[in-house]
Design a protein around this motif. Structure first.
Motif, short mmCIF file in Angstrom:
data_model
loop_
_atom_site.label_atom_id
_atom_site.label_comp_id
_atom_site.label_asym_id
_atom_site.label_seq_id
_atom_site.Cartn_x
_atom_site.Cartn_y
_atom_site.Cartn_z
N VAL A 142 -31.08 -23.96 -24.31
CA VAL A 142 -29.89 -24.74 -23.94
C VAL A 142 -29.52 -24.43 -22.49
N SER A 143 -29.37 -25.49 -21.68
CA SER A 143 -28.99 -25.32 -20.27
C SER A 143 -27.52 -24.87 -20.20
N ARG A 144 -27.28 -23.83 -19.40
CA ARG A 144 -25.92 -23.30 -19.23
C ARG A 144 -25.62 -23.16 -17.75
N GLU A 145 -24.37 -23.36 -17.39
CA GLU A 145 -23.93 -23.16 -16.01
C GLU A 145 -23.53 -21.69 -15.85
N ILE A 146 -24.02 -21.06 -14.80
CA ILE A 146 -23.76 -19.65 -14.53
C ILE A 146 -22.99 -19.54 -13.23
N TYR A 147 -21.93 -18.73 -13.24
CA TYR A 147 -21.12 -18.48 -12.04
C TYR A 147 -20.84 -16.98 -11.97
N ILE A 148 -21.26 -16.37 -10.86
CA ILE A 148 -21.08 -14.93 -10.69
C ILE A 148 -20.44 -14.67 -9.34
N PRO A 149 -19.23 -14.12 -9.31
CA PRO A 149 -18.66 -13.72 -8.03
C PRO A 149 -19.52 -12.62 -7.40
N VAL A 150 -19.73 -12.69 -6.10
CA VAL A 150 -20.53 -11.68 -5.41
C VAL A 150 -20.00 -10.28 -5.70
N ASN A 151 -18.69 -10.14 -5.83
CA ASN A 151 -18.10 -8.83 -6.10
C ASN A 151 -18.55 -8.23 -7.43
N MET A 210 -8.16 -10.22 12.12
CA MET A 210 -9.27 -10.83 11.42
C MET A 210 -9.96 -9.77 10.57
N SER A 211 -10.19 -10.10 9.28
CA SER A 211 -10.82 -9.14 8.40
C SER A 211 -12.34 -9.17 8.58
N GLU A 212 -12.97 -8.06 8.32
CA GLU A 212 -14.41 -7.95 8.46
C GLU A 212 -15.10 -8.65 7.30
N ILE A 213 -16.18 -9.36 7.59
CA ILE A 213 -16.95 -10.07 6.57
C ILE A 213 -17.87 -9.08 5.88
N SER A 214 -17.93 -9.15 4.56
CA SER A 214 -18.79 -8.26 3.78
C SER A 214 -20.26 -8.54 4.04
N THR A 215 -21.05 -7.48 4.05
CA THR A 215 -22.50 -7.63 4.21
C THR A 215 -23.19 -7.90 2.87
N LYS A 216 -22.48 -7.69 1.77
CA LYS A 216 -23.10 -7.80 0.44
C LYS A 216 -23.78 -9.14 0.18
N PRO A 217 -23.13 -10.29 0.42
CA PRO A 217 -23.83 -11.55 0.14
C PRO A 217 -25.07 -11.75 1.01
N TYR A 218 -25.05 -11.23 2.22
CA TYR A 218 -26.21 -11.33 3.11
C TYR A 218 -27.35 -10.46 2.58
N MET A 219 -27.02 -9.28 2.10
CA MET A 219 -28.04 -8.40 1.53
C MET A 219 -28.63 -9.00 0.25
N LEU A 220 -27.79 -9.61 -0.58
CA LEU A 220 -28.27 -10.26 -1.80
C LEU A 220 -29.28 -11.35 -1.46
N ARG A 221 -28.95 -12.18 -0.48
CA ARG A 221 -29.86 -13.26 -0.09
C ARG A 221 -31.15 -12.70 0.51
N ALA A 222 -31.03 -11.62 1.28
CA ALA A 222 -32.22 -11.02 1.90
C ALA A 222 -33.16 -10.43 0.85
N ILE A 223 -32.62 -9.69 -0.13
CA ILE A 223 -33.46 -9.11 -1.18
C ILE A 223 -34.07 -10.22 -2.04
N TYR A 224 -33.30 -11.27 -2.32
CA TYR A 224 -33.83 -12.42 -3.07
C TYR A 224 -35.02 -13.02 -2.32
N GLU A 225 -34.85 -13.26 -1.03
CA GLU A 225 -35.93 -13.85 -0.23
C GLU A 225 -37.14 -12.93 -0.17
N TRP A 226 -36.92 -11.63 -0.02
CA TRP A 226 -38.03 -10.67 0.00
C TRP A 226 -38.79 -10.72 -1.33
N CYS A 227 -38.04 -10.75 -2.45
CA CYS A 227 -38.69 -10.81 -3.77
C CYS A 227 -39.56 -12.05 -3.88
N THR A 228 -39.01 -13.20 -3.55
CA THR A 228 -39.78 -14.44 -3.71
C THR A 228 -40.95 -14.48 -2.74
N ASP A 229 -40.77 -14.04 -1.51
CA ASP A 229 -41.89 -14.02 -0.55
C ASP A 229 -43.00 -13.07 -0.98
#
Length: 167
Positions: free
Chosen positions: A75-84, A1-20
């Protein structure tokens, strides 16, 4: 089993800290064929996006990608960004956040060995290292709620923010 990256969790945490904390979360992104962003706002293969609640619609940050809708030039645009591809997430007002090495073209599973013709990983040139190098938001009209609209009409008081890289 491969290890899950911490990066998406850190992104969500910093986002939440910013908004809070009442700050505006910004993403610095390395643009490649896997990203869907308005190319007219890409500079040197990078883009800086305001991902605050007021600048986005339907923001979803999962373990593989960040996707949302945002207005660019009205103009509304759809944005898609890979976590990587995320190079940094930080508060626009004070530059506090976190920087990452972008892993372009990397899959969630272990990537194959790099080929000899591939260039070295890009540097974090979009990450502000001082007041003179902070990313400048693209100009916007007053009715535009685009990703670079910080909501304060320009740079915060006391100069431009900087991102402090902590190892």
């Amino acid at each position: 089993m491969s290890e899950i990256s911490t990066k998406p969790y850190m992104l969500r945490a910093i986002y939440e800290w910013c908004t809070d904390s009442g700050y505006t979360p910004y993403l610095a992104v390395k643009v490649d064929s896997a990203t869907t962003v308005p190319m007219e706002y890409v500079k040197k293969g990078e883009i800086v996006l305001n991902i605050s609640y007021g600048a986005t619609s339907g923001l979803k940050m999962d373990n593989d990608a960040i996707h949302f809708h945002a207005r660019f030039g009205g103009v509304s645009r759809e944005i898609y960004i890979p976590v990587n591809n995320v190079m940094a997430i930080y508060a626009n007002e004070n530059g506090q956040g976190m920087a990452f090495e972008p892993l372009l073209g990397a899959a969630p599973a272990p990537a194959p060995a790099p080929k000899a013709e591939e260039p070295a990983p890009p540097s974090l040139s979009a990450v502000p290292s001082g007041p003179a190098l902070a990313p400048a938001p693209a100009s916007r009209s007053e009715d535009d709620n685009g990703p670079d609209d910080g909501g304060d009409g320009g740079a915060p008081k006391g100069g431009r923010p900087t991102l402090t890289r902590i190892k």
